[in-house]
Write an enzyme that holds these catalytic residues in place. Structure first.
Site, PDB file in Angstrom:
ATOM      1  N   GLU A 122      31.132   6.049  40.631  1.00  0.00           N
ATOM      2  CA  GLU A 122      29.953   6.745  40.126  1.00  0.00           C
ATOM      3  C   GLU A 122      28.844   6.789  41.174  1.00  0.00           C
ATOM      4  O   GLU A 122      28.213   7.831  41.401  1.00  0.00           O
ATOM      5  CB  GLU A 122      29.423   6.053  38.862  1.00  0.00           C
ATOM      6  CG  GLU A 122      30.423   5.999  37.714  1.00  0.00           C
ATOM      7  CD  GLU A 122      31.243   4.724  37.680  1.00  0.00           C
ATOM      8  OE1 GLU A 122      31.478   4.202  36.576  1.00  0.00           O
ATOM      9  OE2 GLU A 122      31.655   4.248  38.771  1.00  0.00           O
TER      10      GLU A 122
ATOM     11  N   CYS B 168      27.058   0.049  37.357  1.00  0.00           N
ATOM     12  CA  CYS B 168      27.112   1.513  37.405  1.00  0.00           C
ATOM     13  C   CYS B 168      26.340   2.119  36.240  1.00  0.00           C
ATOM     14  O   CYS B 168      25.781   3.213  36.362  1.00  0.00           O
ATOM     15  CB  CYS B 168      28.560   1.977  37.376  1.00  0.00           C
ATOM     16  SG  CYS B 168      29.453   1.590  38.903  1.00  0.00           S
TER      17      CYS B 168
END
Length: 357
Positions: free
Chosen positions: A69, A100
């Site tokens: 990500e 994340c």
């Protein structure tokens, strides 16, 4: 990067919609670029704009590097209002890198679509954190495909022990050696090379002391020309007897680990804590049978040579099956022809996903 549309306009796709499946497949393709060994899963991520067009891609390159990500986020000037499609639930913990979930929130991502829930004790909870921050979350897109792709890591993380593969080579009548004990080589060159490739794809290779004393194996992973492959498994010797000081294993590029124990569950738990996620059992009938009897096998690799040997030197000994009704049921997942040999890959039937799940 080729511009392709992988979704629908913002707000037009209900949760669970199949509209994100093409984007998820692309994320799975990206995930495969990451290393298959080590403690981290292979994860891919794509970022979509309001029209469903991919504007950035990312994947995880190994421990200590940005997660998929964050890798994707680093490739756009602004992620405000974008959709992140990721193969695994965004993590919610601080390891070598930060959570994340927090990175996606801080970037202004509007929606997160993921395939498989993170089973980790410390890393799970990213979806809940995202929802708490007002991010729309769509879970379970291509869940079965993604779970199969990440099966090794998911099993290891969920059970907190390495994913265990047991391999043996035998004649068609199930013998691992002839009556005089000779066993090199039952299978052909192509099969032996495939074994070296599977060693290289493992974090550790497990062998019993009996095999070390009888065969003096090197347990290295080598290429077609006999050269050492870049990735070498750690040799782990299971058993209470020490191995000789002149054993070939002492020359292994990774060294050798003597467990001094026969407690398989304890050994596997300790290996997991050391970062071992893939364990390749190549230790002869005694060790293979012990793993099977203990219910610790996640994958079977059966190399079958077109010969008959007879006798009592079977590839698998007593595994605690007193009658046919107690047999350990397997599902064959693939059959490959390697020269004149056959490689049968199977898994425990109870580990097979039910249709529709």
């Amino acid at each position: 990067m080729t511009v392709e549309s992988y979704g629908t306009a913002r707000g037009s796709a209900p949760q669970g919609s199949a509209a994100y499946e093409p984007a998820m497949r692309r994320a799975l393709e990206l995930a495969a670029n990451g290393p298959a060994t080590g403690i981290n899963p292979q994860v891919g991520c794509v970022l979509l704009d309001a029209a469903g067009v991919i504007v950035a891609e990312g994947w995880h390159r190994g421990a200590g590097t940005p997660h998929a990500e964050v890798d994707a986020l680093s490739k756009v000037r602004s992620a405000l209002g974008l959709t992140a499609v990721v193969t695994l639930e965004p993590c919610n913990h601080t390891g070598h890198t930060g959570p994340c979930s927090e990175a996606l929130i801080a970037a202004g991502i509007e929606r997160v679509v993921y395939a498989v829930q993170d089973p980790g004790v410390g890393s799970a909870g990213g979806a809940q954190r995202l929802r708490e921050a007002g991010v729309d979350v769509v879970a379970g897109v291509l869940e079965a495909e993604a779970a199969e792709f990440q099966r090794v890591w998911l099993v290891a993380t969920g059970k907190r022990r390495p994913f265990v593969t047991v391999k043996w080579a035998s004649s068609l009548d199930g013998r691992a050696a002839a009556a005089d004990g000779s066993s090199q080589w039952i299978t052909g060159t192509a099969s032996r090379q495939r074994v070296h490739e599977q060693r290289a794809a493992s974090d550790a290779i497990l062998v019993g002391t009996g095999t070390v004393l009888a065969d003096d194996p090197s347990l290295t992973a080598r290429g077609d020309a006999g050269e050492l492959m870049p990735q070498q498994p750690l040799p782990v010797v299971i058993g209470e007897r020490p191995i000789p000081g002149d054993a070939q294993l002492w020359e292994h590029p990774r060294g050798v680990l003597e467990t001094g124990s026969r407690d398989l569950e304890d050994i596997l738990g300790w290996l997991y804590e050391q970062g071992i996620r893939r364990a390749f059992v190549e230790g002869g009938p005694t060790l293979a049978s012990a793993f099977i009897a203990a219910g610790l096998v996640d994958e079977y690799l059966l190399y079958l040579a077109p010969m008959l040997l007879g006798g009592d030197r079977v590839a698998v000994a007593d595994i605690g099956v007193p009658s046919l009704g107690d047999a350990r049921q397997l599902r064959i997942t693939s059959v490959d022809y390697l020269g004149n040999d056959i490689l049968v890959t199977a898994r425990p039937l109870e580990d097979t996903p039910k249709e529709g799940h």
